[in-house]
Design a protein around this motif. Structure first.
Motif, short mmCIF file in Angstrom:
data_model
loop_
_atom_site.label_atom_id
_atom_site.label_comp_id
_atom_site.label_asym_id
_atom_site.label_seq_id
_atom_site.Cartn_x
_atom_site.Cartn_y
_atom_site.Cartn_z
N VAL A 1 40.89 24.33 35.76
CA VAL A 1 40.95 25.18 36.94
C VAL A 1 39.62 25.22 37.69
CG1 VAL A 1 42.90 26.55 36.12
CG2 VAL A 1 40.56 27.38 35.73
N VAL A 2 38.55 24.86 37.01
CA VAL A 2 37.26 24.75 37.70
C VAL A 2 37.19 23.42 38.43
CG1 VAL A 2 34.76 24.54 37.37
CG2 VAL A 2 36.03 26.35 36.20
N VAL A 3 37.52 22.32 37.72
CA VAL A 3 37.40 20.99 38.33
C VAL A 3 38.42 20.76 39.43
CG1 VAL A 3 38.80 19.66 36.68
CG2 VAL A 3 36.85 18.59 37.77
N ASN A 4 39.59 21.41 39.35
CA ASN A 4 40.60 21.20 40.40
C ASN A 4 40.43 22.17 41.57
OD1 ASN A 4 41.89 23.64 39.77
ND2 ASN A 4 43.69 22.69 38.88
N GLY A 5 39.44 23.04 41.50
CA GLY A 5 39.12 23.92 42.62
C GLY A 5 39.89 25.22 42.68
N GLU A 6 40.84 25.42 41.79
CA GLU A 6 41.65 26.63 41.85
C GLU A 6 40.83 27.88 41.55
OE1 GLU A 6 45.24 26.18 39.57
OE2 GLU A 6 45.70 24.31 40.58
N ALA A 7 39.85 27.79 40.70
CA ALA A 7 39.03 28.97 40.38
C ALA A 7 38.33 29.48 41.64
CB ALA A 7 38.01 28.63 39.29
N ARG A 8 37.86 28.56 42.48
CA ARG A 8 37.19 28.95 43.73
C ARG A 8 38.15 29.62 44.70
NH1 ARG A 8 34.81 23.79 43.43
NH2 ARG A 8 36.20 23.15 45.08
N ALA A 9 39.43 29.29 44.61
CA ALA A 9 40.41 29.89 45.53
C ALA A 9 40.47 31.40 45.35
CB ALA A 9 41.79 29.27 45.30
N PHE A 10 39.99 31.90 44.22
CA PHE A 10 40.04 33.33 43.95
C PHE A 10 38.68 33.99 44.05
CE2 PHE A 10 43.89 31.63 42.21
CZ PHE A 10 44.83 32.59 42.56
N ASP A 11 37.71 33.31 44.63
CA ASP A 11 36.37 33.88 44.77
C ASP A 11 36.38 35.21 45.51
OD1 ASP A 11 35.10 31.92 43.31
OD2 ASP A 11 34.33 30.85 45.07
N GLY A 12 37.24 35.37 46.47
CA GLY A 12 37.27 36.58 47.27
C GLY A 12 38.18 37.67 46.77
N ILE A 13 38.85 37.46 45.66
CA ILE A 13 39.86 38.44 45.24
C ILE A 13 39.23 39.77 44.84
CG2 ILE A 13 40.03 37.74 42.81
CD1 ILE A 13 43.11 38.13 43.16
N ILE A 14 38.12 39.76 44.14
CA ILE A 14 37.49 41.02 43.72
C ILE A 14 36.97 41.79 44.93
CG2 ILE A 14 35.56 42.02 42.42
CD1 ILE A 14 36.18 39.85 40.26
N PRO A 15 36.21 41.15 45.84
CA PRO A 15 35.79 41.90 47.03
C PRO A 15 36.97 42.43 47.85
CG PRO A 15 34.49 39.91 46.82
CD PRO A 15 35.57 39.84 45.77
N ASN A 16 38.05 41.65 47.94
CA ASN A 16 39.23 42.12 48.69
C ASN A 16 39.87 43.35 48.05
OD1 ASN A 16 39.16 40.31 50.81
ND2 ASN A 16 40.45 38.81 49.78
N ILE A 17 39.97 43.34 46.73
CA ILE A 17 40.57 44.48 46.03
C ILE A 17 39.71 45.72 46.22
CG2 ILE A 17 41.09 45.42 43.74
CD1 ILE A 17 41.98 42.51 42.97
N VAL A 18 38.40 45.57 46.04
CA VAL A 18 37.50 46.72 46.18
C VAL A 18 37.49 47.21 47.63
CG1 VAL A 18 35.12 47.54 45.95
CG2 VAL A 18 36.11 46.08 44.17
N GLU A 19 37.48 46.28 48.58
CA GLU A 19 37.50 46.67 49.99
C GLU A 19 38.78 47.44 50.32
OE1 GLU A 19 36.94 44.80 54.46
OE2 GLU A 19 37.07 43.45 52.76
N SER A 20 39.88 47.02 49.77
CA SER A 20 41.15 47.72 49.99
C SER A 20 41.07 49.14 49.41
CB SER A 20 42.29 46.95 49.34
OG SER A 20 43.50 47.64 49.48
N ALA A 21 40.50 49.26 48.23
CA ALA A 21 40.34 50.59 47.62
C ALA A 21 39.42 51.45 48.48
CB ALA A 21 39.79 50.46 46.21
N GLU A 22 38.35 50.84 48.98
CA GLU A 22 37.42 51.58 49.85
C GLU A 22 38.13 52.09 51.10
OE1 GLU A 22 33.95 50.71 53.09
OE2 GLU A 22 34.59 49.08 51.79
N ARG A 23 38.94 51.23 51.72
CA ARG A 23 39.67 51.63 52.93
C ARG A 23 40.60 52.82 52.65
NH1 ARG A 23 40.24 46.02 53.98
NH2 ARG A 23 42.35 46.13 53.17
#
Length: 180
Positions: A54-76
């Motif tokens: 999942v690192v070499v095929n790039g899928e891990a990077r596809a989720f780089d923004g998931i934590i900031p998005n979840i926290v931002e949603s909670a903040e909103r």
């Protein structure tokens, strides 16, 4: 103004991830190549290989923004009911993101587990070899552009199909004496 530099929304992120999974070489998905699924609990070796995949095929990077998005949603959520605390909530959200970023490995483990439960060690090694090859590397590098192109094409197709559906329904209703 966004608190975090992530430009993707959660739903777009999931769409990208879903389309990324479709990029698995077709030979792996063909009925001829199908083999019995590995045991429900993958071995440690399978998990290690799947993490590497999942690192070499790039899928891990596809989720780089998931934590900031979840926290931002909670903040909103809190900003909506406490607009006077917006500055403090943004500051706190940044701290929470930094803390939660330590948990990114959990997402990688979830992705890896999905692969490890479905592919043998030999198959995982083959997939890693493919994604480590020149063609596999190019596929990973080109995937964002390919996905963007595909999404735009699907959106245009959907709009055209919607227009044809409207026209078709109008025509059929007109036959029944109803003008829409």
């Amino acid at each position: 103004m966004r608190v975090f530099p992530c430009g993707r929304t959660g739903s777009r992120l999931l769409l990208v991830a879903a389309l990324a999974l479709l990029a698995v070489p077709a030979a792996r998905l063909s009925p001829a190549a199908a083999q019995p699924a590995p045991a429900a609990q993958p071995s440690a070796a399978q998990m290690d290989l799947a993490r590497k995949l999942v690192v070499v095929n790039g899928e891990a990077r596809a989720f780089d923004g998931i934590i900031p998005n979840i926290v931002e949603s909670a903040e909103r959520t809190f900003v909506q009911t406490n607009p006077d605390l917006v500055k403090q909530l943004r500051e706190v959200a940044i701290v929470v993101v930094l803390d939660f970023n330590k948990r990114k490995g959990e997402v990688i483990d979830i992705l890896a587990g999905a692969y490890a439960r479905r592919f043998s060690e030999a198959e995982l090694k083959e997939a890693i070899a493919f994604y480590s090859s020149a063609t596999g590397t190019r596929l990973v590098l080109e995937r964002p552009v390919i996905v963007q192109d595909a999404v735009q094409g699907i959106q245009a197709w959907g709009a055209q199909l919607n227009q044809l559906a409207l026209e078709g329904i109008r025509a059929e209703m007109k036959k029944r004496g109803v003008e829409l």
